[in-house]
Design a protein around this motif. Structure first.
Motif, short mmCIF file in Angstrom:
data_model
loop_
_atom_site.label_atom_id
_atom_site.label_comp_id
_atom_site.label_asym_id
_atom_site.label_seq_id
_atom_site.Cartn_x
_atom_site.Cartn_y
_atom_site.Cartn_z
N ARG A 93 0.63 -1.15 -0.18
CA ARG A 93 0.02 -0.03 -0.06
C ARG A 93 0.83 1.29 -0.06
O ARG A 93 0.19 2.44 -0.05
CB ARG A 93 -0.86 -0.05 1.23
N SER A 94 2.14 1.03 0.19
CA SER A 94 3.02 2.22 0.35
C SER A 94 3.66 2.60 -1.06
O SER A 94 3.86 1.70 -1.75
CB SER A 94 4.08 1.95 1.41
N SER A 95 3.91 3.74 -1.02
CA SER A 95 4.94 4.38 -2.47
C SER A 95 6.12 3.68 -2.46
O SER A 95 6.79 3.42 -1.50
CB SER A 95 4.67 5.92 -2.54
N VAL A 96 6.54 3.88 -3.87
CA VAL A 96 7.86 3.54 -4.21
C VAL A 96 8.73 4.23 -3.33
O VAL A 96 10.02 3.75 -2.81
CB VAL A 96 8.05 3.72 -5.55
N ILE A 97 8.72 5.74 -3.31
CA ILE A 97 9.64 6.35 -2.50
C ILE A 97 9.76 6.12 -0.95
O ILE A 97 10.70 5.79 -0.62
CB ILE A 97 9.60 7.89 -2.77
N LYS A 98 8.42 5.62 -0.82
CA LYS A 98 8.46 5.33 0.91
C LYS A 98 8.85 3.82 1.10
O LYS A 98 9.80 3.67 2.02
CB LYS A 98 7.02 5.25 1.51
N ASN A 99 8.82 3.14 0.38
CA ASN A 99 9.48 1.75 0.36
C ASN A 99 10.78 1.79 0.21
O ASN A 99 11.70 1.23 1.02
CB ASN A 99 8.91 0.72 -0.67
N THR A 100 11.35 2.74 -0.60
CA THR A 100 12.83 2.96 -0.79
C THR A 100 13.55 3.48 0.35
O THR A 100 14.58 2.93 0.93
CB THR A 100 13.07 3.69 -2.02
N ILE A 101 12.84 4.64 0.82
CA ILE A 101 13.20 5.16 2.06
C ILE A 101 13.64 4.27 3.40
O ILE A 101 14.48 4.49 4.28
CB ILE A 101 12.87 6.52 2.56
N SER A 102 12.53 3.38 3.19
CA SER A 102 12.62 2.59 4.54
C SER A 102 14.00 1.48 4.40
O SER A 102 14.29 1.12 5.79
CB SER A 102 11.30 1.49 4.42
N GLY A 106 17.44 0.91 9.99
CA GLY A 106 18.27 0.62 10.75
C GLY A 106 18.81 1.79 10.98
O GLY A 106 19.67 1.90 12.11
N HIS A 107 19.20 2.69 10.44
CA HIS A 107 19.95 4.26 10.74
C HIS A 107 19.33 5.11 11.49
O HIS A 107 19.53 5.55 12.46
CB HIS A 107 20.42 4.70 9.53
N THR A 108 17.71 5.04 11.20
CA THR A 108 17.06 6.07 11.74
C THR A 108 16.45 5.78 13.00
O THR A 108 16.28 6.48 13.83
CB THR A 108 15.72 6.64 10.59
N GLY A 109 15.91 4.17 13.12
CA GLY A 109 15.22 3.83 13.99
C GLY A 109 13.71 3.84 14.03
O GLY A 109 13.06 4.66 13.08
N THR A 110 13.00 2.90 14.53
CA THR A 110 11.51 2.79 14.23
C THR A 110 10.79 4.03 14.55
O THR A 110 9.76 4.21 13.92
CB THR A 110 11.14 1.52 15.23
N ILE A 111 11.01 4.41 15.73
CA ILE A 111 10.18 5.57 16.09
C ILE A 111 10.15 6.65 15.26
O ILE A 111 8.87 7.38 14.62
CB ILE A 111 10.44 6.14 17.61
N ARG A 112 11.23 7.38 14.71
CA ARG A 112 11.30 8.37 13.72
C ARG A 112 10.60 7.87 12.53
O ARG A 112 9.84 8.63 11.75
CB ARG A 112 12.58 8.56 13.49
N SER A 113 10.76 6.46 11.75
CA SER A 113 10.54 6.36 10.61
C SER A 113 8.61 6.05 10.89
O SER A 113 7.88 6.26 9.85
CB SER A 113 10.92 5.02 10.14
N PHE A 115 6.69 8.02 12.05
CA PHE A 115 6.11 9.56 11.91
C PHE A 115 6.79 9.95 10.33
O PHE A 115 6.62 11.19 10.24
CB PHE A 115 6.50 10.35 12.99
N ASN A 116 7.52 9.15 9.73
CA ASN A 116 8.06 9.49 8.49
C ASN A 116 9.09 10.62 8.56
O ASN A 116 9.24 11.62 7.91
CB ASN A 116 7.01 9.94 7.57
N LEU A 117 9.64 10.57 9.71
CA LEU A 117 10.76 11.64 9.99
C LEU A 117 12.25 11.05 9.49
O LEU A 117 13.08 11.20 10.15
CB LEU A 117 10.62 11.81 11.47
N TYR A 118 12.20 11.16 8.24
CA TYR A 118 13.39 10.84 7.70
C TYR A 118 14.18 12.07 7.52
O TYR A 118 13.48 12.77 6.69
CB TYR A 118 13.51 10.05 6.47
N PRO A 119 15.72 12.09 7.67
CA PRO A 119 16.17 13.38 7.34
C PRO A 119 16.02 13.83 5.63
O PRO A 119 16.13 12.61 4.84
CB PRO A 119 17.64 13.03 7.52
N LYS A 120 16.20 14.89 5.10
CA LYS A 120 16.00 15.22 3.70
C LYS A 120 17.11 14.74 2.91
O LYS A 120 16.80 14.11 1.83
CB LYS A 120 16.43 16.67 3.92
N ALA A 121 18.28 14.34 3.68
CA ALA A 121 19.28 13.74 3.07
C ALA A 121 19.05 12.31 2.53
O ALA A 121 19.48 11.72 1.55
CB ALA A 121 20.78 13.83 3.84
#
Ligand code: ADP
Ligand code: ADP
Length: 237
Positions: A93-102, A106-113, A115-121
């Motif tokens: 159900r998730s978009s291509v970009i969201k799947n990719t950024i997932s 391992g770097h970002t941690g579950t809690i941030r992810s 809420f979709n809180l991935y850094p811009k980079a």
């Protein structure tokens, strides 16, 4: 570098998945494991990111024995060892970009992810990797709107976004038709060479292995029965 020292794995029901495996895989190598169904290919690959746990021996990944690892150390291992599956394992159900950024999980941690809180980079990195597999025009499509080949290309972009030192691919083309299989193998091979990521791929078919591998490992009944460069296979057959 990956080193198996006398590694065995007996499943809880008594089936022997691996028998006294001794092998070294060097940094940047593209190794294809071939063998019939049940030969132990998947058990071999899954040992390297500890989806399964060998019951004997020592398995060194980047200098550390990974067999006793647990908890935080195991999560760290799995961040540096990326995985590609036969059935892509995208969130439908998730978009291509969201799947990719997932891949950054391992770097970002579950809690941030959550809420979709991935850094811009990270978003930029995901997009760059989608370009490498020529999926940049589909970034807002849902994963389940894509063909199998396209989904596998997204899963390559996802694993690249993880920035692993090792990629494991368990039958990555088993669900695809021959032309699409070749396309996916070409992308895997290309990123292996460009980024020097050690890559281990399980395949059913020796022909395809010969076309893409640097080195071929043949397995039967949990044992390595062949290990050589592609030209050595040609001499034997
Ligand atoms: P391949 O990937 O070459 O098909 P596998 O590594 O999946 O081989 O399997 C190797 C052997 O281990 C087979 O005999 C298989 O039936 C057995 N096996 C695999 N997974 C399990 C499991 N979870 N429990 C028990 N036996 C298993
Ligand atoms: P490619 O060769 O680029 O991987 P395909 O030839 O497999 O693409 O697919 C062609 C088009 O059909 C694509 O745009 C893809 O999104 C769409 N498509 C293929 N399979 C499905 C499917 N099961 N559901 C929805 N769209 C699909």
């Amino acid at each position: 570098m990956i080193t198996f020292n006398d590694v065995s794995l007996v499943y809880p029901n008594g089936t022997q998945g691996l028998k006294n495996i001794n092998v070294e895989i060097n940094e940047g190598e593209f190794v294809v494991i071939v063998g019939l169904s049940g030969a132990g290919k998947s058990t071999f690959i899954r040992s390297v990111n500890r989806m399964v746990t060998p019951t004997d021996g020592e398995l060194l990944v980047n200098g550390e024995n990974i067999i006793p690892k647990k908890g935080k150390e195991l999560r760290k291992l799995r961040t540096s060892v990326g995985m590609i599956f036969q059935n892509y394992n995208l969130v439908n159900r998730s978009s291509v970009i969201k799947n990719t950024i997932s891949g950054r999980l391992g770097h970002t941690g579950t809690i941030r992810s959550v809420f979709n809180l991935y850094p811009k980079a990270d978003k930029k990195l995901a997009f760059e990797n989608l370009k490498r597999v020529h999926m940049e025009e589909k970034i807002y499509n849902r994963a389940d709107e894509l063909s199998g080949g396209q989904q596998q290309r997204v899963s390559i972009a996802r694993v690249l976004t993880q920035e692993p030192s090792i990629i494991l691919a368990d039958e990555p083309v088993a669900s695809l038709d021959p032309p699409t299989s070749h396309q996916v193998m070409t992308y895997l091979r290309r990123v292996n060479k460009e980024d020097n990521i050690t890559t281990i791929v399980n395949l059913h078919f020796i022909d395809m292995a010969m076309e893409y591998a640097d080195r071929i490992i043949g397995m039967r009944d949990g044992e390595i029965v062949f290990d050589g460069l592609v030209n050595e296979v040609e001499e034997k057959t």
